[in-house]
Design a protein around this motif. Sequence first.
Motif, PDB file in Angstrom:
ATOM      1  N   HIS A   1      -5.418   1.810  11.939  1.00  0.00           N
ATOM      2  CA  HIS A   1      -6.307   0.927  11.190  1.00  0.00           C
ATOM      3  C   HIS A   1      -6.759  -0.327  11.943  1.00  0.00           C
ATOM      4  O   HIS A   1      -7.701  -0.993  11.501  1.00  0.00           O
TER       5      HIS A   1
ATOM      6  N   SER B   1       0.822  -1.211   0.000  1.00  0.00           N
ATOM      7  CA  SER B   1       0.000   0.000   0.000  1.00  0.00           C
ATOM      8  C   SER B   1       0.856   1.261   0.000  1.00  0.00           C
ATOM      9  O   SER B   1       0.579   2.208  -0.744  1.00  0.00           O
TER      10      SER B   1
ATOM     11  N   LEU C   1       0.365   2.831  11.562  1.00  0.00           N
ATOM     12  CA  LEU C   1      -0.746   2.305  10.768  1.00  0.00           C
ATOM     13  C   LEU C   1      -1.528   1.229  11.523  1.00  0.00           C
ATOM     14  O   LEU C   1      -2.742   1.127  11.378  1.00  0.00           O
TER      15      LEU C   1
END
Length: 199
Positions: A105, A49, A101
């Motif tokens: 997330h 990503s 992250l």
Amino acid sequence: LGIWLDLATLSLFDKTWSERIDYAGTDLFGSVFLHWVTGITFMLLVTVSVLQLREVAHPDILARVIRPQEPQPDLLGNLLQESGATHTKRVLLSLCIYAGLLAIHIWLPARLLLAYDMGKYLPLFQPKFWHILMPQIQVPAELFIFHLCMLGVLEKYKNNIGELQHHWLLFMGNYLGITNQILPREVGQFLLVGTLPVF
């Protein structure tokens, strides 16, 4: 990373750390392999990503922080030639990216699901396991197959991840009025500014 993921989602699965340790005591290899596969899968998803985001976003945003995707035929030789400080800097930067992250997330949505008591209504968090073989054989085999499938899916669909990121950045950029700052500008036409003699 696998242990961090487990700790971040432990309450959603209605488990305790002592139950995880008990499971590790009964099947040490399965427990270690489970945490390794979850950690490496999260790491691969984040890496793909972020590398795709580097290609999609404006070059001034991530170009200094994230190195470009380039094949390295002599990876071990390159690693041995670089200094320990360079490796330490890269590892710490990667660790900060993964931890940030993971917090945004995984940990934060898990806290929100727990705050609104949604974990008990989602079947994902009440898994039921059926073992055809001994769990000590079946769990690592399933994890190995999952890991191989995940590698194939990420390799095949990494450009789709980039397209999805581009559409999202385009939508949000238009909404916030910052499209020219977060996405590369289109080239209307090329102009010859001058020439420089080579010989």
